[in-house]
Design a protein around this motif. Structure first.
Motif, PDB file in Angstrom:
ATOM      1  N   PRO A 246       0.804  -1.210   0.000  1.00 45.19           N
ATOM      2  CA  PRO A 246       0.000   0.000   0.000  1.00 45.19           C
ATOM      3  C   PRO A 246       0.843   1.268   0.000  1.00 45.19           C
ATOM      4  O   PRO A 246       1.806   1.369   0.736  1.00 45.19           O
ATOM      5  CB  PRO A 246      -0.790  -0.096   1.307  1.00 45.19           C
TER       6      PRO A 246
ATOM      7  N   GLN B  47      13.832   2.654   7.802  1.00 44.28           N
ATOM      8  CA  GLN B  47      12.971   3.084   8.900  1.00 44.28           C
ATOM      9  C   GLN B  47      11.499   3.208   8.540  1.00 44.28           C
ATOM     10  O   GLN B  47      10.698   3.603   9.357  1.00 44.28           O
ATOM     11  CB  GLN B  47      13.401   4.451   9.446  1.00 44.28           C
ATOM     12  N   ARG B  48      11.144   2.923   7.299  1.00 45.58           N
ATOM     13  CA  ARG B  48       9.729   3.012   6.992  1.00 45.58           C
ATOM     14  C   ARG B  48       9.021   1.848   7.674  1.00 45.58           C
ATOM     15  O   ARG B  48       9.520   0.741   7.706  1.00 45.58           O
ATOM     16  CB  ARG B  48       9.509   2.958   5.489  1.00 45.58           C
ATOM     17  N   VAL B  49       7.894   2.097   8.240  1.00 51.56           N
ATOM     18  CA  VAL B  49       7.255   1.039   9.007  1.00 51.56           C
ATOM     19  C   VAL B  49       5.928   0.644   8.389  1.00 51.56           C
ATOM     20  O   VAL B  49       5.229   1.465   7.819  1.00 51.56           O
ATOM     21  CB  VAL B  49       7.065   1.459  10.484  1.00 51.56           C
ATOM     22  N   ASN B  50       5.619  -0.610   8.526  1.00 54.60           N
ATOM     23  CA  ASN B  50       4.349  -1.122   8.037  1.00 54.60           C
ATOM     24  C   ASN B  50       3.438  -1.352   9.233  1.00 54.60           C
ATOM     25  O   ASN B  50       3.586  -2.304   9.976  1.00 54.60           O
ATOM     26  CB  ASN B  50       4.590  -2.429   7.279  1.00 54.60           C
ATOM     27  N   LEU B  51       2.498  -0.426   9.433  1.00 51.80           N
ATOM     28  CA  LEU B  51       1.651  -0.507  10.617  1.00 51.80           C
ATOM     29  C   LEU B  51       0.774  -1.746  10.606  1.00 51.80           C
ATOM     30  O   LEU B  51       0.407  -2.253  11.642  1.00 51.80           O
ATOM     31  CB  LEU B  51       0.730   0.715  10.697  1.00 51.80           C
ATOM     32  N   ASN B  52       0.424  -2.194   9.410  1.00 55.14           N
ATOM     33  CA  ASN B  52      -0.463  -3.343   9.361  1.00 55.14           C
ATOM     34  C   ASN B  52       0.255  -4.610   9.783  1.00 55.14           C
ATOM     35  O   ASN B  52      -0.366  -5.591  10.103  1.00 55.14           O
ATOM     36  CB  ASN B  52      -1.041  -3.499   7.958  1.00 55.14           C
TER      37      ASN B  52
ATOM     38  N   ARG C  44      -0.694  -8.332  10.921  1.00 57.14           N
ATOM     39  CA  ARG C  44      -2.152  -8.445  11.046  1.00 57.14           C
ATOM     40  C   ARG C  44      -2.817  -9.012   9.805  1.00 57.14           C
ATOM     41  O   ARG C  44      -3.469 -10.028   9.846  1.00 57.14           O
ATOM     42  CB  ARG C  44      -2.757  -7.060  11.289  1.00 57.14           C
TER      43      ARG C  44
END
Ligand SMILES: Cc1cc2nc3c(=O)[nH]c(=O)nc-3n(C[C@H](O)[C@H](O)[C@H](O)COP(=O)(O)OP(=O)(O)OC[C@H]3O[C@@H](n4cnc5c(N)ncnc54)[C@H](O)[C@@H]3O)c2cc1C
Ligand SMILES: Nc1nc2c(ncn2[C@@H]2O[C@H](COP(=O)(O)OP(=O)(O)OP(=O)(O)O)[C@@H](O)[C@H]2O)c(=O)[nH]1
Ligand SMILES: [Mg+2]
Lengths: 231, 464
Positions: A201, A213-218, A221
């Protein structure tokens, strides 16, 4: 695409935004492209937030992330987030409705002023099926036997598109005429340099920046839930 | 121009984050929402603005000059008016994930979370230790204190409110946090950074609150869990600035049928029998202006739309500073939070510094944006109140500091007049109080608890 299994082609995400007057058929074009479907009396767009569709080219795969306006353009209240880092835009008018081309020209100007410089813009005159020269099914089907509902000539729009350096197509979301062609042409026109690997996404937000450092919040899950609908 | 409906379920005034989350959630729940802002941009008080807009907002430049031009393209700047970070295991993250608004946004970690010990020339700035191993390495504590801190952190991790065997013999539901610290023999300076840089209390009143220990422990855990999620710090931050957050939730609302109108002034609230039933408004920026009237079962909004219905509860002092270097002693971080606990500098309220940079697409390469804030304790000398924070910044290229910013709260809970008003964004460094406010307003206006988990499941979105 027989050979695609042995040697996976490079795949890139491209953010594509839709612009155009209400009811010109923006959502219908996407529905045709993504689901090969058409709805006669479509509700004004509620929904169609974020669709993805792959486009296979001989040397690479383009994954379009298609953003519909969700109606926020109606009162001139589109958020900058919408067009941020868009690599492609589909500016749609209804070739039976002159005001819609005026609006389309407004959006083109807006894109040229605000969007990323390399953006690929396609001008699309939709509802070709309502005209005489239209797309096989023809105007007869619309019940208008005097023929032609066309109000904007191909010549006029084409000349404008050439002046502005836009891709140009006349389409029918209803019959499907020229719809895939629009997206394929856009995919071909995206410069190789502005592409990078697909990664889920919002991938196109990041053109040219580091992944650090980019994070995948999903997180774990629901990886890639609701995504992908292969051609 | 499309028609505006005669009636909505909800009219929302102001596109700050609180309002946009509520709009998004109410729209997903099937309510028909009209969302209005008097400004030409989303975000209200919580917007991110470009550098030219910032200069113009603060007016700190000579007429006829264009000082922003020396800082690259103005549109490369997205400067938050209210500095905050998201806790990576916090409630806002939870809401973002449950609503799928994460699809429109990208986040990066904030590179570090720091705390200051001491003041002036004797100030030490060090990373806030988040686990036992870091506690043992931390320069913030002496050798014996490190052990005590390690024991404390390990205990917090194993603490279970329901299991009295984990309560260390304390009457945990009735004791104070001070008693808990004392059980572990922690020193005052350690309590200070635990309470202010981990539990993120703004002042020391939590120490003596009877029955306050479980909440404090929960907050320390949230900090620890948030660090554990991605590693470097407990905080994450959206690319292009915090102004993306309200836009993301506005889009969610629009996808579920919410109608959006910027540039629209509310001329009048319409009342019947003491209850608000609609608005008269004017959309500007178009020729001719469009006047309209519409009704709604309830009206939500930020305090600026209801001047007679709110009170001032305090003032925030805030200085937005442009730097050409990272903060000293932060390991050249591209971003960080630095907390100066109140007692370290003889204050009653902490000083926060939030620092972000080009790594977050909020400014051109080579710049850092540092925002220093605290709650005002005096009615003058506001520069002096922020001085301990400003001292940490080194050379400042540009500084934007206006008058103290009032914090508003509604006078009533909305049940009498059908008007539900949010609170101003407070001085805290994160969004936990914002999401508390969202839950509170939702409870009052919808008469149920907001449950975000699974919010969008089973609800059909056209074509998605
Ligand atoms: C590629 C792109 C980039 C953009 N970048 C930004 C950006 O960085 N920042 C930003 O704030 N916005 C941005 N926008 C939004 C843009 O500036 C306008 O807000 C939006 O396109 C409306 O256009 P306009 O106000 O220039 O319309 P105009 O040229 O003024 O008018 C076009 C038509 O829209 C109608 N109209 C215009 N304004 C209103 C209104 N307020 N209410 C009702 N009808 C109206 C007019 O009557 C007219 O018919 C961008 C838009 C695009 C497409
Ligand atoms: N005859 C014909 N009708 C079309 C075509 N494309 C769309 N329509 C119809 O035009 C109407 C509007 O189409 P939408 O796809 O909803 O248009 P839109 O641009 O997305 O509209 P908004 O979301 O309201 O801005 C619907 O009734 C469609 O069925 C087409 O190619 N030919
Ligand atoms: Mg549509």
């Amino acid at each position: 695409m027989a050979d695609s299994a042995n040697a996976p082609k490079p795949s890139s995400s491209v953010k594509l935004v839709l612009l155009g007057e209400a009811a010109v058929g923006k959502s219908s074009l996407v529905l045709r492209f993504v689901n090969n479907d058409f709805q006669e009396n479509k509700e004004p767009t509620i929904g169609a937030a974020f669709l993805t569709q792959k486009c296979n080219l001989p040397t690479r795969t383009i994954k379009f992330e298609i953003w519909d306006t969700a109606g926020q353009e109606r009162f001139a209240s589109l958020a900058p987030m919408y067009y941020r880092n868009a690599q492609a835009a589909l500016v749609v008018y209804d070739l039976t409705k002159p005001t819609s081309l005026v609006k389309a020209k407004h959006w083109v100007a807006e894109l040229q002023r605000q969007a990323s410089p390399g953006i690929v813009i396609a001008l699309v005159g939709n509802k070709l099926d309502l005209t005489n020269d239209g797309a096989g099914s023809g105007a007869a089907e619309s019940g208008d036997d005097s023929g032609d509902a066309r109000k904007i000539t191909t010549e006029e729009a084409k000349t404008y598109a050439e002046e502005e350096g836009l891709l140009f197509f006349e389409t029918s979301a209803k019959t499907g005429y020229n719809v895939t062609e629009v997206f394929t042409a856009i995919a071909n026109a995206i410069p190789e340099t502005s592409l990078k690997s697909a990664r889920g996404p919002g991938a196109s937000h990041a053109a040219g920046r580091t992944e650090e450092q980019r994070v995948n919040l999903n997180g774990p899950r629901d990886p890639n839930a609701k995504e992908g609908c292969a051609c | 121009m499309d028609e505006i409906a005669k009636e909505y379920d909800v009219i929302v005034l102001g596109t700050g984050l609180t309002e946009c989350i509520l709009s998004g959630v109410l729209s997903v729940k099937g309510k028909k929402v009209l969302h209005i802002d008097r400004n030409d941009h989303y975000g209200g008080e919580a917007a991110s603005v470009n550098l030219e807009a910032l200069f113009k907002k603060y007016g700190n430049y000579a007429k006829g000059t264009e000082p922003w031009k020396q800082y690259g393209r103005v549109n490369d700047w997205n400067i938050d008016l209210v500095p905050k970070f998201l806790m990576s295991s916090g409630e806002l993250t939870n809401i973002l994930v449950s609503t799928d608004v994460t699809r429109y946004l990208e986040f990066k970690q904030v590179a570090g979370s720091y705390v200051q010990q001491g003041s002036g020339s004797r100030a030490t700035v060090a990373k806030v230790p988040s686990d036992a191993a870091e506690a043992l390495r931390s320069p913030l504590m002496g050798i014996f204190e490190k052990r005590r801190m390690k024991n404390f952190i390990e205990w917090v991790g194993s603490f279970d409110r329901k299991d009295s065997a984990t309560h260390k013999g304390l009457d945990i539901n009735n004791c104070t946090m001070k008693e808990v610290y004392d059980k572990f023999g922690l020193e005052a300076t350690t309590k200070d950074f635990i309470g202010h840089a981990m539990a993120l209390y703004h002042d020391d009143s939590y120490l003596e609150a009877k029955g306050g220990a479980p909440e404090a422990i929960e907050r320390i855990r949230l900090y620890g869990n948030s660090v554990a999620r991605y590693g470097k710090s407990p905080y994450i931050y959206p690319l292009y600035g915090l102004g993306e957050l309200p836009q993301g939730f506005a889009r969610l609302s629009a996808i579920y049928g919410g109608t959006y109108m910027l540039n629209t002034n509310v001329d009048e609230l319409i009342y019947e029998g003491g209850k608000a039933v609609g608005i008269k408004a004017t959309m500007t920026g178009i020729e001719p202006e469009m006047k309209f009237e519409t009704r709604a079962k309830m009206i939500l909004g930020d305090p600026s739309y209801f001047p007679g219905k709110v009170k001032v509860t305090g003032h925030v002092l805030r200085a937005i500073c442009i730097l050409k270097h990272p903060l000293a002693s932060t390991n050249d971080s591209d971003s960080c939070q630095l907390i100066i606990p109140q007692s370290q500098v003889g204050r009653k309220n902490d000083i926060y510094i939030a620092c972000v940079s080009a790594a977050h697409n909020v400014c051109p390469k080579g710049y850092w944006i540092a925002i220093v804030s605290t709650i005002a304790e005096t009615s003058a000398n506001h520069h002096l109140e922020l001085a301990p924070g400003l001292e940490r910044l080194g050379r400042i290229e540009e500084q934007f500091m206006g008058s103290p910013i009032p914090l508003y709260e509604p006078l009533e809970d909305g049940t009498n007049d059908n008007i539900f008003i949010s609170k101003s964004y407070d001085a805290s460094s994160h969004f936990e109080s914002t999401t508390d406010n969202v839950r509170d307003i939702y409870r009052r206006c919808a008469a149920e608890e907001l449950v975000v988990e699974g919010l969008r499941e089973g609800i059909q979105v056209a074509e998605e």
